[in-house]
Design an enzyme around this catalytic site. Structure first.
Site, PDB file in Angstrom:
ATOM      1  N   ASP A 103       0.868  -1.166   0.000  1.00  0.00           N
ATOM      2  CA  ASP A 103       0.000   0.000   0.000  1.00  0.00           C
ATOM      3  C   ASP A 103       0.911   1.224   0.000  1.00  0.00           C
ATOM      4  O   ASP A 103       2.097   1.138   0.343  1.00  0.00           O
ATOM      5  CB  ASP A 103      -0.888  -0.025   1.260  1.00  0.00           C
ATOM      6  CG  ASP A 103      -1.777   1.190   1.359  1.00  0.00           C
ATOM      7  OD1 ASP A 103      -2.396   1.564   0.337  1.00  0.00           O
ATOM      8  OD2 ASP A 103      -1.842   1.781   2.447  1.00  0.00           O
ATOM      9  N   ASP A 118      -0.159   5.100   0.885  1.00  0.00           N
ATOM     10  CA  ASP A 118      -0.389   6.076   1.947  1.00  0.00           C
ATOM     11  C   ASP A 118      -0.253   5.425   3.319  1.00  0.00           C
ATOM     12  O   ASP A 118      -0.995   4.508   3.659  1.00  0.00           O
ATOM     13  CB  ASP A 118      -1.785   6.695   1.817  1.00  0.00           C
ATOM     14  CG  ASP A 118      -1.981   7.417   0.491  1.00  0.00           C
ATOM     15  OD1 ASP A 118      -1.094   8.204   0.119  1.00  0.00           O
ATOM     16  OD2 ASP A 118      -3.010   7.182  -0.165  1.00  0.00           O
ATOM     17  N   GLY A 152      -8.022   3.430   3.416  1.00  0.00           N
ATOM     18  CA  GLY A 152      -7.709   2.306   2.536  1.00  0.00           C
ATOM     19  C   GLY A 152      -8.703   2.065   1.425  1.00  0.00           C
ATOM     20  O   GLY A 152      -8.454   1.247   0.538  1.00  0.00           O
ATOM     21  N   ARG A 171     -12.020   6.391  -3.102  1.00  0.00           N
ATOM     22  CA  ARG A 171     -12.610   7.643  -2.620  1.00  0.00           C
ATOM     23  C   ARG A 171     -14.133   7.597  -2.556  1.00  0.00           C
ATOM     24  O   ARG A 171     -14.747   7.952  -1.537  1.00  0.00           O
ATOM     25  CB  ARG A 171     -12.157   8.798  -3.517  1.00  0.00           C
ATOM     26  CG  ARG A 171     -12.445  10.176  -2.940  1.00  0.00           C
ATOM     27  CD  ARG A 171     -12.039  11.270  -3.911  1.00  0.00           C
ATOM     28  NE  ARG A 171     -10.704  11.000  -4.436  1.00  0.00           N
ATOM     29  CZ  ARG A 171     -10.389  11.053  -5.726  1.00  0.00           C
ATOM     30  NH1 ARG A 171     -11.308  11.327  -6.637  1.00  0.00           N
ATOM     31  NH2 ARG A 171      -9.162  10.819  -6.119  1.00  0.00           N
ATOM     32  N   SER A 229      -5.739   5.130  -3.876  1.00  0.00           N
ATOM     33  CA  SER A 229      -5.643   6.514  -4.322  1.00  0.00           C
ATOM     34  C   SER A 229      -5.563   6.624  -5.843  1.00  0.00           C
ATOM     35  O   SER A 229      -4.803   5.903  -6.488  1.00  0.00           O
ATOM     36  CB  SER A 229      -4.402   7.177  -3.710  1.00  0.00           C
ATOM     37  OG  SER A 229      -4.212   8.471  -4.237  1.00  0.00           O
ATOM     38  N   ASN A 288      -4.372   9.207  -7.088  1.00  0.00           N
ATOM     39  CA  ASN A 288      -3.205  10.075  -7.262  1.00  0.00           C
ATOM     40  C   ASN A 288      -1.888   9.320  -7.108  1.00  0.00           C
ATOM     41  O   ASN A 288      -0.836   9.930  -6.973  1.00  0.00           O
ATOM     42  CB  ASN A 288      -3.243  11.210  -6.221  1.00  0.00           C
ATOM     43  CG  ASN A 288      -4.472  12.079  -6.341  1.00  0.00           C
ATOM     44  OD1 ASN A 288      -4.792  12.560  -7.420  1.00  0.00           O
ATOM     45  ND2 ASN A 288      -5.180  12.293  -5.239  1.00  0.00           N
ATOM     46  N   ASP A 322      -1.345  -0.572   6.135  1.00  0.00           N
ATOM     47  CA  ASP A 322      -1.574   0.103   7.418  1.00  0.00           C
ATOM     48  C   ASP A 322      -3.059   0.291   7.704  1.00  0.00           C
ATOM     49  O   ASP A 322      -3.428   0.702   8.803  1.00  0.00           O
ATOM     50  CB  ASP A 322      -0.882   1.474   7.444  1.00  0.00           C
ATOM     51  CG  ASP A 322      -1.567   2.480   6.539  1.00  0.00           C
ATOM     52  OD1 ASP A 322      -1.768   3.634   6.966  1.00  0.00           O
ATOM     53  OD2 ASP A 322      -1.910   2.114   5.392  1.00  0.00           O
TER      54      ASP A 322
END
Length: 247
Positions: free
Chosen positions: A14, A16, A64, A67, A142, A144, A200
């Site tokens: 992952d 972020d 996680g 969006r 994400s 991004n 995480d």
């Protein structure tokens, strides 16, 4: 040396909160976007304003997840039913897309202003994994992801990327479904039983467990080690560099 079971040929990370210090950016953006919406909603409906909790609400409903899934999940928790709207909805639109677009605009603004920091221990671990001949991929909800990896200067450390944009194009279910991680393994030419997952987020470790991966490593950045284990982590570390010290 890497803390991995025999037979693991690839690692799926992952982004972020595992590789980059952007989880707090997302949490703050979600809080601002939801709080502004909730104030507007309270004014229109006469219901009390209860702000978004940057820890419990973030961990339970949005961390996680893709969006739009995160927006839907939190709104359901508050008993709020909004129309989906359209992907091009402005940030002030009272739609699922509108609230989601507001959050994304806030994240983009922070990235433009402050850039991206990485967790040095994670970068050390990824480099060690590659030096050992294992394959690596990023699996992030994400949209991004490519931009963040490039800004952080670590895009070249990964052979594949399955992110929110790819998931939308390929119609992959988001975490906690295992689809994105399974796609990440496939992109490396591996079976789930040949890959390890590093996460995480509670939804992320659930996805790793559901996909029957060889190992699911929970990365505890916020003091939720027990919750990570309860949701599917085989082992929990506070930093990926800890795995380099295991014998």
């Amino acid at each position: 040396m890497l803390g991995l079971p025999d037979g693991v040929r690839g690692c799926l990370f992952d982004m972020d909160g595992v590789l980059t210090r952007t989880a707090t950016v997302h949490a703050a953006a979600w809080k601002r976007a939801f709080d502004e919406f909730l104030r507007t909603w309270a004014g229109r409906t006469g219901t009390p304003f209860t702000p978004f909790d940057e820890v419990s609400d973030y961990d339970s409903y949005v961390d996680g997840k893709k969006r739009l899934d995160g927006t839907r999940s939190f709104l359901v928790s508050r008993g709020i039913d909004l129309p989906e709207g359209d992907p091009g909805d402005p940030p002030d639109a009272l739609t699922v897309n509108g609230v989601s677009n507001h959050k994304n605009a806030l994240v983009q603004s922070v990235l433009d202003e402050k850039g991206v920091d990485v967790f040095d221990g994670s970068v050390r671990y990824v480099r060690a994994v590659r030096e050992a001949g294992l394959k690596t991929a990023v699996v992030s909800s994400s949209a991004n992801t490519a931009r963040v990896l490039a800004a952080a200067g670590i895009a070249d450390l990964f052979e594949a990327r399955i992110d929110g944009a790819v998931a939308q194009t390929r119609d992959l279910a988001g975490k906690p479904a295992p689809d994105m991680y399974v796609a990440g393994a496939q992109a490396l030419g591996l079976k789930p039983s040949e890959a390890a997952v590093f996460e995480d987020a509670l939804a992320g470790v659930e996805a790793g467990r559901a996909g029957r991966f060889a190992l699911v490593v929970g990365v505890d950045r916020v003091g939720q080690a027990d919750a990570l284990r309860d949701h599917g982590a085989d082992t929990v570390v506070t930093d990926l560099a800890d795995l380099l010290e295991q014998r």
